[in-house]
Design an enzyme around this catalytic site. Structure first.
Site, PDB file in Angstrom:
ATOM      1  N   GLU A  68     -13.866 -47.108   4.939  1.00  0.00           N
ATOM      2  CA  GLU A  68     -12.901 -46.363   4.110  1.00  0.00           C
ATOM      3  C   GLU A  68     -12.382 -45.176   4.912  1.00  0.00           C
ATOM      4  O   GLU A  68     -13.163 -44.362   5.398  1.00  0.00           O
ATOM      5  CB  GLU A  68     -13.567 -45.907   2.802  1.00  0.00           C
ATOM      6  CG  GLU A  68     -12.771 -44.897   1.997  1.00  0.00           C
ATOM      7  CD  GLU A  68     -11.327 -45.300   1.677  1.00  0.00           C
ATOM      8  OE1 GLU A  68     -11.089 -46.437   1.235  1.00  0.00           O
ATOM      9  OE2 GLU A  68     -10.422 -44.448   1.886  1.00  0.00           O
ATOM     10  N   ARG A  87      -8.763 -43.973 -13.132  1.00  0.00           N
ATOM     11  CA  ARG A  87      -9.068 -44.683 -11.880  1.00  0.00           C
ATOM     12  C   ARG A  87     -10.357 -44.160 -11.234  1.00  0.00           C
ATOM     13  O   ARG A  87     -11.167 -44.939 -10.729  1.00  0.00           O
ATOM     14  CB  ARG A  87      -7.914 -44.562 -10.888  1.00  0.00           C
ATOM     15  CG  ARG A  87      -8.182 -45.313  -9.581  1.00  0.00           C
ATOM     16  CD  ARG A  87      -7.061 -45.123  -8.570  1.00  0.00           C
ATOM     17  NE  ARG A  87      -7.308 -45.885  -7.348  1.00  0.00           N
ATOM     18  CZ  ARG A  87      -8.049 -45.464  -6.334  1.00  0.00           C
ATOM     19  NH1 ARG A  87      -8.628 -44.276  -6.381  1.00  0.00           N
ATOM     20  NH2 ARG A  87      -8.229 -46.219  -5.270  1.00  0.00           N
ATOM     21  N   TYR A 125      -1.978 -43.465 -23.109  1.00  0.00           N
ATOM     22  CA  TYR A 125      -3.162 -44.062 -23.737  1.00  0.00           C
ATOM     23  C   TYR A 125      -4.373 -43.171 -23.463  1.00  0.00           C
ATOM     24  O   TYR A 125      -4.380 -42.369 -22.531  1.00  0.00           O
ATOM     25  CB  TYR A 125      -3.416 -45.488 -23.212  1.00  0.00           C
ATOM     26  CG  TYR A 125      -3.364 -45.637 -21.712  1.00  0.00           C
ATOM     27  CD1 TYR A 125      -4.432 -45.284 -20.895  1.00  0.00           C
ATOM     28  CD2 TYR A 125      -2.213 -46.140 -21.091  1.00  0.00           C
ATOM     29  CE1 TYR A 125      -4.377 -45.427 -19.519  1.00  0.00           C
ATOM     30  CE2 TYR A 125      -2.140 -46.286 -19.710  1.00  0.00           C
ATOM     31  CZ  TYR A 125      -3.232 -45.926 -18.933  1.00  0.00           C
ATOM     32  OH  TYR A 125      -3.168 -46.063 -17.560  1.00  0.00           O
ATOM     33  N   ASP A 137      -4.025 -54.948  -3.424  1.00  0.00           N
ATOM     34  CA  ASP A 137      -2.676 -54.511  -3.046  1.00  0.00           C
ATOM     35  C   ASP A 137      -2.306 -54.876  -1.611  1.00  0.00           C
ATOM     36  O   ASP A 137      -1.129 -54.974  -1.284  1.00  0.00           O
ATOM     37  CB  ASP A 137      -2.551 -52.988  -3.200  1.00  0.00           C
ATOM     38  CG  ASP A 137      -2.340 -52.572  -4.641  1.00  0.00           C
ATOM     39  OD1 ASP A 137      -2.398 -53.443  -5.527  1.00  0.00           O
ATOM     40  OD2 ASP A 137      -2.115 -51.370  -4.887  1.00  0.00           O
TER      41      ASP A 137
HETATM   42  C1  LIG Z   1      -5.605 -42.580  -4.128  1.00  0.00           C
HETATM   43  C2  LIG Z   1      -5.145 -43.665  -5.056  1.00  0.00           C
HETATM   44  C3  LIG Z   1      -4.814 -43.358  -6.363  1.00  0.00           C
HETATM   45  C4  LIG Z   1      -4.348 -44.342  -7.223  1.00  0.00           C
HETATM   46  N1  LIG Z   1      -4.036 -44.007  -8.486  1.00  0.00           N
HETATM   47  C5  LIG Z   1      -3.607 -44.942  -9.337  1.00  0.00           C
HETATM   48  C6  LIG Z   1      -3.295 -44.594 -10.663  1.00  0.00           C
HETATM   49  O1  LIG Z   1      -3.402 -43.448 -11.027  1.00  0.00           O
HETATM   50  N2  LIG Z   1      -2.872 -45.557 -11.518  1.00  0.00           N
HETATM   51  C7  LIG Z   1      -2.734 -46.861 -11.094  1.00  0.00           C
HETATM   52  O2  LIG Z   1      -2.349 -47.722 -11.894  1.00  0.00           O
HETATM   53  N3  LIG Z   1      -3.036 -47.237  -9.841  1.00  0.00           N
HETATM   54  C8  LIG Z   1      -3.459 -46.296  -8.954  1.00  0.00           C
HETATM   55  N4  LIG Z   1      -3.768 -46.650  -7.692  1.00  0.00           N
HETATM   56  C9  LIG Z   1      -3.572 -48.042  -7.298  1.00  0.00           C
HETATM   57  C10 LIG Z   1      -4.589 -48.933  -7.835  1.00  0.00           C
HETATM   58  O3  LIG Z   1      -5.871 -48.368  -7.663  1.00  0.00           O
HETATM   59  C11 LIG Z   1      -4.443 -50.207  -7.038  1.00  0.00           C
HETATM   60  O4  LIG Z   1      -3.162 -50.770  -7.256  1.00  0.00           O
HETATM   61  C12 LIG Z   1      -5.384 -51.275  -7.467  1.00  0.00           C
HETATM   62  O5  LIG Z   1      -6.573 -50.776  -7.945  1.00  0.00           O
HETATM   63  C13 LIG Z   1      -5.624 -52.215  -6.299  1.00  0.00           C
HETATM   64  O6  LIG Z   1      -6.572 -51.590  -5.463  1.00  0.00           O
HETATM   65  P1  LIG Z   1      -6.777 -51.871  -3.944  1.00  0.00           P
HETATM   66  O7  LIG Z   1      -8.202 -51.575  -3.698  1.00  0.00           O
HETATM   67  O8  LIG Z   1      -6.234 -53.196  -3.569  1.00  0.00           O
HETATM   68  O9  LIG Z   1      -5.848 -50.818  -3.205  1.00  0.00           O
HETATM   69  P2  LIG Z   1      -5.986 -49.235  -3.157  1.00  0.00           P
HETATM   70  O10 LIG Z   1      -6.435 -48.702  -4.444  1.00  0.00           O
HETATM   71  O11 LIG Z   1      -4.706 -48.749  -2.590  1.00  0.00           O
HETATM   72  O12 LIG Z   1      -7.160 -48.973  -2.114  1.00  0.00           O
HETATM   73  C14 LIG Z   1      -7.020 -49.122  -0.723  1.00  0.00           C
HETATM   74  C15 LIG Z   1      -8.090 -48.324  -0.024  1.00  0.00           C
HETATM   75  O13 LIG Z   1      -8.035 -48.587   1.365  1.00  0.00           O
HETATM   76  C16 LIG Z   1      -8.108 -47.381   2.078  1.00  0.00           C
HETATM   77  N5  LIG Z   1      -7.434 -47.621   3.366  1.00  0.00           N
HETATM   78  C17 LIG Z   1      -6.121 -47.756   3.604  1.00  0.00           C
HETATM   79  N6  LIG Z   1      -5.882 -47.990   4.906  1.00  0.00           N
HETATM   80  C18 LIG Z   1      -7.108 -48.040   5.504  1.00  0.00           C
HETATM   81  C19 LIG Z   1      -7.533 -48.263   6.850  1.00  0.00           C
HETATM   82  N7  LIG Z   1      -6.661 -48.529   7.840  1.00  0.00           N
HETATM   83  N8  LIG Z   1      -8.861 -48.235   7.117  1.00  0.00           N
HETATM   84  C20 LIG Z   1      -9.766 -47.984   6.124  1.00  0.00           C
HETATM   85  N9  LIG Z   1      -9.419 -47.744   4.848  1.00  0.00           N
HETATM   86  C21 LIG Z   1      -8.095 -47.785   4.538  1.00  0.00           C
HETATM   87  C22 LIG Z   1      -7.434 -46.371   1.173  1.00  0.00           C
HETATM   88  O14 LIG Z   1      -7.825 -45.052   1.474  1.00  0.00           O
HETATM   89  C23 LIG Z   1      -7.906 -46.822  -0.197  1.00  0.00           C
HETATM   90  O15 LIG Z   1      -9.137 -46.259  -0.549  1.00  0.00           O
HETATM   91  C24 LIG Z   1      -4.230 -45.684  -6.785  1.00  0.00           C
HETATM   92  C25 LIG Z   1      -4.578 -46.011  -5.461  1.00  0.00           C
HETATM   93  C26 LIG Z   1      -5.043 -45.008  -4.597  1.00  0.00           C
HETATM   94  C27 LIG Z   1      -5.426 -45.352  -3.170  1.00  0.00           C
END
Ligand SMILES: Cc1cc2nc3c(=O)[nH]c(=O)nc-3n(C[C@H](O)[C@H](O)[C@H](O)COP(=O)(O)OP(=O)(O)OC[C@H]3O[C@@H](n4cnc5c(N)ncnc54)[C@H](O)[C@@H]3O)c2cc1C
Length: 407
Positions: free
Chosen positions: A32, A106, A215, A305
């Site tokens: 991370e 979140r 909500y 994502d």
């Molecule tokens: C800080 C943050 C706040 C969010 N807030 C909301 C919200 O309020 N409401 C909502 O609906 N959705 C929010 N989201 C998006 C939501 O969490 C995501 O769309 C969903 O949960 C899918 O999550 P994910 O783990 O695929 O992606 P993400 O939640 O984007 O997580 C990706 C993770 O990978 C890490 N990362 C990125 N690049 C690298 C790298 N090169 N090396 C190591 N680590 C890396 C990031 O720091 C992050 O922790 C947020 C995302 C983040 C990162």
């Protein structure tokens, strides 16, 4: 021999994946980039499909300690205030799908997954570890971080979000798609929510070029608000031009939001006016997935994502990441004597199971944006359809009955 996997990204998707794989007996390094895991983000909705997975992972108690369980979803006209449609949630949705509909901050969802991961043997979360690139060999994948530290595994899962580096290396650089929509986010303590709107429901207000959703979260102690308007970050919204599009935390001004909304009904204005502090983020996505190769190739797979970023208008971003993770865990669990050689086929099955469902969710999410923000004839047709079709238009059995078993 215990199988070992590297996960890039410790967001909701990365932690869910670590948990799912650890439960299947796979050890995991989670990389991370953030130096600390903190209180970032705002509210998320979790349909019964996501709650089903959390329940299977034994997290029902942890979820109930942090989430709210809304009684209904009410759609209202942002200008006139009238109710356009309603979907009963609460016990009705629980009876229909066997699981409730939840709303949660979140940070709380992230926290409960982190706690669960920390209770598993074989999971190491490395903070300040930013993946730079990876190399594959016939029998393994080696991930390199920006500080030159190396992590090796039988597979690499890119759960590194919208701007994923794993994705760029796997599929080539493709610009994200700018939606032209901005989300203003805020929180209000329950005691300051206007009495007319204090209840345990999700409310979605629709108007031309705007919608607002609020909500309860934190067991109803707080309400989360998100107001989506058309505009460009740094141009009349938030800070100066050139604001970082990757940030989730631009400071925002109530005056900018008010101007973008225009005249809205008093109930909605009172609700928005109760927020002290607004944050702003630009909503970007990518076109829907077009093939299973966009989900996985060889020993490398994308999750959440990183694979299928979407607009939040079906409220399924976190849920799809959780479903992806569950699928990987299920496949790993089902493979007798899981060995290094099995991973390419396991990831190919993961991709086959997930890509079309994720593409559909991406496509429906974007379509909802058009419907929510409609004006003129489309707006009239939308309102008439909601009045005539009622709950059946707002319910999503194909979605809420998931996740599908791996094929
Ligand atoms: C800080 C943050 C706040 C969010 N807030 C909301 C919200 O309020 N409401 C909502 O609906 N959705 C929010 N989201 C998006 C939501 O969490 C995501 O769309 C969903 O949960 C899918 O999550 P994910 O783990 O695929 O992606 P993400 O939640 O984007 O997580 C990706 C993770 O990978 C890490 N990362 C990125 N690049 C690298 C790298 N090169 N090396 C190591 N680590 C890396 C990031 O720091 C992050 O922790 C947020 C995302 C983040 C990162």
């Amino acid at each position: 021999m215990t199988q070992h996997v590297v996960i890039a990204g410790g967001g909701i998707g990365g932690l869910a994946c670590a948990l799912a794989l650890a439960r299947a007996g796979v050890s995991v390094d989670v990389l991370e980039q953030a130096a600390a895991l903190g209180e970032v983000g705002a509210g998320l909705q979790l349909g019964p499909n996501a709650v089903r997975v959390l329940a299977e992972w034994g997290l029902t108690g942890a979820l109930h300690a942090r989430a709210a369980f809304p009684e209904d979803l009410r759609v209202r006209d942002a200008h006139g205030g009238q109710t356009l449609g309603r979907l009963r949630l609460g016990s009705v949705i629980r009876a229909r799908y066997g699981q409730p509909y939840a709303t949660i901050h979140r940070a709380d969802l992230h926290g409960l997954l982190l706690e669960a991961v920390q209770q598993q043997r074989g999971v190491q979360v490395h903070l300040g570890a930013r993946l730079a690139s990876y190399e594959t060999t016939p029998a393994s994948v080696q991930a390199r971080c920006e500080d030159d530290s190396l992590f090796q595994g039988a597979a690499l899962i890119g759960a590194d979000g919208l701007w994923s580096r794993v994705r760029t290396q796997l599929l080539g650089a493709q610009p994200v798609r700018l939606s032209g929509h901005l989300a203003y986010r805020g929180m209000v303590p329950a005691e300051r929510v206007p009495a007319a709107l204090r209840g345990s429901g999700v409310t979605a207000w629709l108007g031309p070029r705007l919608h607002v959703v609020h909500y309860p979260v934190k067991r109803g102690d707080w309400y989360n608000l998100v107001a989506v308007v058309h505009g460009v970050l740094g141009q009349g919204h938030g800070g100066p031009p050139g604001s970082d599009p990757q940030s989730w935390s631009h400071e925002a001004r109530w005056n900018d939001l008010q101007r973008a909304l225009g005249p809205v009904c008093k109930d909605l204005l009172d609700m928005l006016g109760a927020v002290d502090h607004w944050l702003l983020w630009a909503l970007n996505d990518r076109p829907p997935m077009a093939s299973e190769q966009e989900h996985a190739q060889g020993r490398v797979a994308l999750l959440g994502d990183a694979a299928h970023p979407l607009r939040p208008y079906l409220a399924q971003g976190a849920a799809m990441a959780i479903e992806d993770a569950w699928t990987l865990g299920r496949l790993a669990q089902a493979q007798p004597d899981l060995a290094t050689d099995h991973w390419p086929e396991l990831l190919a099955r993961y991709a086959r199971t997930r890509w079309a469902r994720n593409a559909m969710v991406q496509q429906r999410s974007a379509r909802n944006g058009t419907i929510f923000h409609a004006s003129g004839a489309l707006r009239l047709a939308r309102n008439a359809a909601m009045a005539m079709l009622g709950e059946s238009l707002l319910d999503n059995p194909w979605l809420y009955s998931g996740p599908p078993e791996p094929s």
